[in-house]
Design a protein around this motif. Structure first.
Motif, short mmCIF file in Angstrom:
data_model
loop_
_atom_site.label_atom_id
_atom_site.label_comp_id
_atom_site.label_asym_id
_atom_site.label_seq_id
_atom_site.Cartn_x
_atom_site.Cartn_y
_atom_site.Cartn_z
N VAL A 168 -2.03 -22.83 22.29
CA VAL A 168 -1.52 -22.48 23.63
C VAL A 168 -0.35 -23.40 23.98
O VAL A 168 -0.51 -24.62 24.06
N MET A 179 1.21 -24.93 26.38
CA MET A 179 0.93 -25.17 27.79
C MET A 179 2.12 -25.75 28.55
O MET A 179 2.94 -26.48 28.01
N ALA A 218 2.10 -17.60 27.09
CA ALA A 218 2.12 -17.13 28.48
C ALA A 218 2.93 -18.05 29.38
O ALA A 218 3.63 -17.60 30.28
N GLY A 276 1.80 -8.21 34.12
CA GLY A 276 2.40 -7.69 32.89
C GLY A 276 2.23 -8.67 31.75
O GLY A 276 1.86 -9.83 31.97
C1 LIG Z 1 -1.93 -19.98 28.96
C2 LIG Z 1 -2.21 -18.67 29.63
N1 LIG Z 1 -2.74 -17.66 28.90
C3 LIG Z 1 -3.00 -16.46 29.43
C4 LIG Z 1 -2.73 -16.20 30.76
C5 LIG Z 1 -3.14 -14.87 31.32
O1 LIG Z 1 -2.09 -14.14 31.83
P1 LIG Z 1 -2.35 -13.03 32.99
O2 LIG Z 1 -2.53 -13.76 34.26
O3 LIG Z 1 -1.09 -12.22 32.92
O4 LIG Z 1 -3.53 -12.23 32.60
C6 LIG Z 1 -2.17 -17.21 31.56
C7 LIG Z 1 -1.79 -17.02 32.97
O5 LIG Z 1 -2.38 -16.58 33.84
C8 LIG Z 1 -1.93 -18.48 30.97
O6 LIG Z 1 -1.42 -19.48 31.69
#
Ligand SMILES: Cc1ncc(COP(=O)(O)O)c(C=O)c1O
Length: 441
Positions: A155, A157, A183, A217
């Protein structure tokens, strides 16, 4: 800044003059840039009365254009727009056919969606410690690999990758799949290679807090055509589509169970306009953040998160680590008193201890091994017996625990002005001096 305030003044927390009294701007990087371009693309979809990507009166193909431009910009072979980052993670896990009996390695600093994607597929998350980059520690990763390990979920971060090159090498050497959760890092890179290009599958989120947003999205990327075709079927109703946009049930290799996570043309329009602004948004945050970092580097009271390749940092967060948990709490309170805070409801300058479901032991559905079904799946599945003694409570990861206790996180808004940057620098210098005096650093 109130010009008379200097680093030698008493801290505002002790009754001295605050550095500033007006709140800093909201975080929410992409939202500040929503404007005419988004409206124009959305209007086209509305005018065409065609909000569904696969068929309609007059397709504007916003989702397809987003996917194609994304690939051109970042060098991926395939991209697919979906309804959220969480959906993208769930699809990625299923695309790799992970399930009961499989272990997926996840870092201790992450987001609840990472764990939920693994558990909902029936697989078992195994925790890996983080290092000074606040992302997965390659050394602990190697230690945690077992005969059950089928994938690593790395991840990126708080806007920047860690040692992703080493993570990718370890996965390749052990023949383990790598999912990159980008993300929080859209537009980021490592040694000039875009995030999402180190693993088998990369995922992105366009939720409101992210570097670019369509409200809701997400996106998946991969270079593997077979995986891409599975991803396409999974994000929809379990089957591919024919050129007319209708479900094609003929190919037995793609008769799956769909997640119902298609991206609408409206979200596609927003995301397309935002993606075109991404260099501007991340450029603004990166520039402001590194001006701050360079100005406060060398303060004895704290260290800053290691960023291996600053050019690939997207810049939305500044993480500082203080000598003790007590010092970190004091520093955040003192910074807030100096005016380093956002509008009501924002999370501009907080202790990591107030950063909720980003830390493994705060995810009670994980620590309590919760299930969505009555039989306790997947924890009770016989193929997962090997994980019966897994403990996800505080104490499982030494480095993550202590970085969590001693660290603070400051959001770098995408519209910080020169005065905001100067105020943040002054406040950190003032508070660093206060912490040095109070805690004898
Ligand atoms: C590291 C991480 N992964 C996944 C997500 C999930 O994304 P979503 O909110 O679009 O479902 C997020 C954010 O919310 C995130 O910060």
């Amino acid at each position: 800044m109130d010009t008379e305030v200097t680093v030698l003044d008493a801290l505002a927390i002790d009754g001295g003059p605050p550095v500033r009294t007006t709140p800093l701007p909201w975080e929410l990087p992409g939202a500040h840039y929503i404007g005419a371009e988004e409206r124009e693309l959305i209007d086209a979809v509305v005018d065409a009365q065609s909000p569904f990507r696969f068929y309609g009166f007059d397709l504007q193909a916003t989702v397809t254009r987003l996917e194609n431009e994304w690939c051109e910009r970042f060098g991926h072979r395939f991209a697919l727009g979906v309804s959220s980052g969480t959906a993208a993670l769930t699809i990625a896990v299923s695309a790799l056919e992970l399930g009961p009996g499989d272990e997926v390695l996840v870092p201790g600093y992450l987001w609840v969606s990472c764990v939920s994607a693994v558990v909902s597929a029936g697989a078992i998350p195994r925790l890996v410690d983080i290092d000074d980059t606040f992302t997965i520690d390659p050394a602990d990763l190697e230690n945690k690999i077992t005969s059950r390990t089928r994938a690593v979920l790395c991840v990126h971060m708080s806007g920047a990758p860690g040692r992703i090159d080493r993570v990718a090498d370890i996965c390749a050497a052990h023949d383990i799949a790598l999912i990159e959760d980008c993300a929080q890092c859209a537009g980021g890179s490592f040694n000039d290679r875009a995030v999402g290009r180190f693993g088998d599958i990369g995922i992105f989120s366009f939720q409101l807090n992210k570097n670019m947003t369509s409200g809701e999205g997400g996106l998946l990327v991969t270079d593997d055509e077979a995986l891409y075709r599975r991803i396409v079927a999974l994000h929809d109703l379990g089957y591919p589509r024919n050129p007319e946009g209708r479900l094609d049930t003929a190919d037995p290799s793609y008769q799956l169970w769909g997640k119902g996570a298609r991206m609408s043309e409206l979200a596609g329009a927003m995301a397309l306009a935002q993606m075109r602004k991404l260099p501007k948004i991340t450029g603004a945050m990166r520039k402001a953040k590194w001006r701050i970092r360079e100005a406060i580097e060398g303060c004895a009271a704290f260290t800053m998160r290691s960023i291996i390749d600053p050019a690939g940092d997207t810049g939305p967060f500044l993480i500082t680590t203080w000598p003790s948990a007590e010092a970190a709490s004091y520093a955040v309170e003192a910074l807030n008193a100096e005016g380093i805070r956002g509008p009501e409801g924002s999370l501009t300058c907080v202790r990591m201890r107030d950063f909720g479901l980003h830390w493994y032991f705060n995810i009670s559905s994980l620590t309590e091994k919760r299930s969505n079904s009555r039989d306790g799946f997947p924890w009770t599945h016989p193929a997962n017996d090997f994980a019966a003694a897994f403990d996800y409570g505080h104490g499982a990861l030494a480095r993550a625990d202590e970085l969590h206790a001693r660290s603070a996180i400051l959001s770098i808004a995408s519209i910080l002005g020169d005065e905001d940057v100067a105020d943040i620098v002054m406040a950190f210098k003032k508070v660093a001096r206060g912490v040095e005096l109070r805690f004898g650093v």
